[in-house]
Scaffold this motif. Sequence first.
Motif, mmCIF file in Angstrom:
data_model
loop_
_atom_site.group_PDB
_atom_site.id
_atom_site.type_symbol
_atom_site.label_atom_id
_atom_site.label_comp_id
_atom_site.label_asym_id
_atom_site.label_seq_id
_atom_site.Cartn_x
_atom_site.Cartn_y
_atom_site.Cartn_z
ATOM 1 N N ASN A 105 0.816 -1.211 0.000
ATOM 2 C CA ASN A 105 0.000 0.000 0.000
ATOM 3 C C ASN A 105 0.851 1.262 0.000
ATOM 4 N N LEU A 106 2.024 1.171 0.616
ATOM 5 C CA LEU A 106 2.901 2.343 0.710
ATOM 6 C C LEU A 106 3.973 2.368 -0.378
ATOM 7 N N TYR A 107 3.906 1.437 -1.310
ATOM 8 C CA TYR A 107 4.933 1.365 -2.345
ATOM 9 C C TYR A 107 5.071 2.674 -3.145
ATOM 10 N N PRO A 108 3.967 3.369 -3.465
ATOM 11 C CA PRO A 108 4.135 4.642 -4.195
ATOM 12 C C PRO A 108 5.001 5.658 -3.454
ATOM 13 N N LEU A 109 5.114 5.523 -2.125
ATOM 14 C CA LEU A 109 5.909 6.465 -1.347
ATOM 15 C C LEU A 109 7.330 5.978 -1.098
ATOM 16 N N ILE A 110 7.515 4.670 -1.013
ATOM 17 C CA ILE A 110 8.840 4.154 -0.658
ATOM 18 C C ILE A 110 9.478 3.364 -1.786
ATOM 19 N N GLY A 111 8.794 3.242 -2.919
ATOM 20 C CA GLY A 111 9.323 2.477 -4.040
ATOM 21 C C GLY A 111 10.419 3.211 -4.796
ATOM 22 N N LYS A 112 10.958 2.556 -5.795
ATOM 23 C CA LYS A 112 12.074 3.111 -6.561
ATOM 24 C C LYS A 112 11.699 4.404 -7.292
ATOM 25 N N LYS A 113 10.448 4.490 -7.756
ATOM 26 C CA LYS A 113 10.025 5.654 -8.529
ATOM 27 C C LYS A 113 9.501 6.798 -7.669
ATOM 28 N N SER A 114 9.487 6.602 -6.362
ATOM 29 C CA SER A 114 9.016 7.654 -5.468
ATOM 30 C C SER A 114 9.973 8.841 -5.469
ATOM 31 N N LYS A 115 9.419 10.044 -5.405
ATOM 32 C CA LYS A 115 10.236 11.254 -5.381
ATOM 33 C C LYS A 115 10.642 11.648 -3.960
ATOM 34 N N SER A 154 12.182 -9.882 6.191
ATOM 35 C CA SER A 154 11.195 -8.873 5.783
ATOM 36 C C SER A 154 11.786 -7.479 5.868
ATOM 37 N N GLN A 155 12.556 -7.212 6.932
ATOM 38 C CA GLN A 155 13.217 -5.913 7.039
ATOM 39 C C GLN A 155 14.273 -5.749 5.951
ATOM 40 N N ASN A 156 15.038 -6.792 5.707
ATOM 41 C CA ASN A 156 16.086 -6.692 4.688
ATOM 42 C C ASN A 156 15.514 -6.340 3.324
ATOM 43 N N VAL A 157 14.391 -6.934 2.978
ATOM 44 C CA VAL A 157 13.782 -6.694 1.670
ATOM 45 C C VAL A 157 13.366 -5.232 1.517
ATOM 46 N N ILE A 158 12.707 -4.687 2.540
ATOM 47 C CA ILE A 158 12.224 -3.311 2.435
ATOM 48 C C ILE A 158 13.373 -2.308 2.461
ATOM 49 N N LEU A 159 14.436 -2.611 3.223
ATOM 50 C CA LEU A 159 15.582 -1.700 3.245
ATOM 51 C C LEU A 159 16.297 -1.690 1.893
ATOM 52 N N ARG A 160 16.398 -2.816 1.254
ATOM 53 C CA ARG A 160 17.002 -2.876 -0.078
ATOM 54 C C ARG A 160 16.146 -2.077 -1.081
ATOM 55 N N GLN A 161 14.847 -2.124 -0.872
ATOM 56 C CA GLN A 161 13.959 -1.374 -1.757
ATOM 57 C C GLN A 161 14.123 0.125 -1.557
ATOM 58 N N ILE A 162 14.217 0.553 -0.295
ATOM 59 C CA ILE A 162 14.380 1.977 0.000
ATOM 60 C C ILE A 162 15.702 2.497 -0.550
ATOM 61 N N ARG A 175 22.303 -2.066 6.295
ATOM 62 C CA ARG A 175 21.864 -1.626 7.621
ATOM 63 C C ARG A 175 22.857 -0.646 8.228
ATOM 64 N N LEU A 176 24.136 -0.898 8.019
ATOM 65 C CA LEU A 176 25.159 -0.007 8.552
ATOM 66 C C LEU A 176 25.069 1.365 7.901
ATOM 67 N N ALA A 177 24.851 1.394 6.590
ATOM 68 C CA ALA A 177 24.756 2.663 5.870
ATOM 69 C C ALA A 177 23.535 3.469 6.300
ATOM 70 N N LEU A 178 22.447 2.766 6.600
ATOM 71 C CA LEU A 178 21.208 3.439 6.991
ATOM 72 C C LEU A 178 21.081 3.609 8.498
ATOM 73 N N ASN A 179 22.044 3.064 9.260
ATOM 74 C CA ASN A 179 22.018 3.128 10.720
ATOM 75 C C ASN A 179 20.754 2.483 11.273
ATOM 76 N N ILE A 180 20.418 1.312 10.734
ATOM 77 C CA ILE A 180 19.240 0.560 11.157
ATOM 78 C C ILE A 180 19.704 -0.724 11.845
ATOM 79 N N PRO A 181 19.305 -0.962 13.090
ATOM 80 C CA PRO A 181 19.706 -2.208 13.770
ATOM 81 C C PRO A 181 18.959 -3.403 13.189
#
Length: 231
Positions: A105-115, A154-162, A175-181
């Motif tokens: 549902n949030l893909y338009p905001l966090i997907g590759k084409k999101s601005k 599940s977290q890894n997939v969404i972080l790779r997408q972001i 995760r290190l680059a994004l500072n996400i535990p």
Amino acid sequence: MICMYADDTAILSRHYDPNTLTQNINVHLAHLEIWFSVWKIAINTSKTEAISFSHKRPPPEITLQNQRIPWSLHTKYLGVIIDKNLTFRQHITYVRNKFKNATSNLYPLIGKKSKLNRHNKLLIYTLILKPLLTYASPIWAHAARSNINLIESSQNVILRQILDAHWYMRNADIRLALNIPTIRQTIRNLALNFFSNIDGHENPSIQEISHYPTYPFIRRPRDILVDPDFN
């Protein structure tokens, strides 16, 4: 024992003899039926479930308002699916599916084409999506490592997408680059805060909760989650 939260009520009974256990529950339910009748409160028996946390066969049937309440293999209470063997496999599957639907549902905001810039995408993940993965984790996160790995992926997939990461980028580096535990690190921090708040809570009902003893040969959920090696 009765556990109540808003209009959700759970009745707990423990006994080595399944017949005595069922009798105790039926007696208590009979008292409740009288109370509900006096106060003109209707009971939805179709939403009432019974579950036995034992490797033995289910106890005798219990009844509510002359209707049989079947023994279930799992039940949902306060958003957590609890199975009779306390593996929490069904709950973790439910969490992953719920997380997957939310990310779609949030893909338009966090997907590759999101601005949106990366910072705002991470805010959406941290404030909206990640809590779906860790809700009530002090209850279920002592599950098998293979089950927790499903939440971690599940977290890894969404972080790779972001990050719009290439296939050769390691999850640990992302995760290190994004500072996400990791999810495990997040769960352990939540558990530490949760159990610490319980120990020092001023609520009389919480203070009356008995402290279970610690044995080196029994892996209690609390001992597992606060262990530094949980990471």
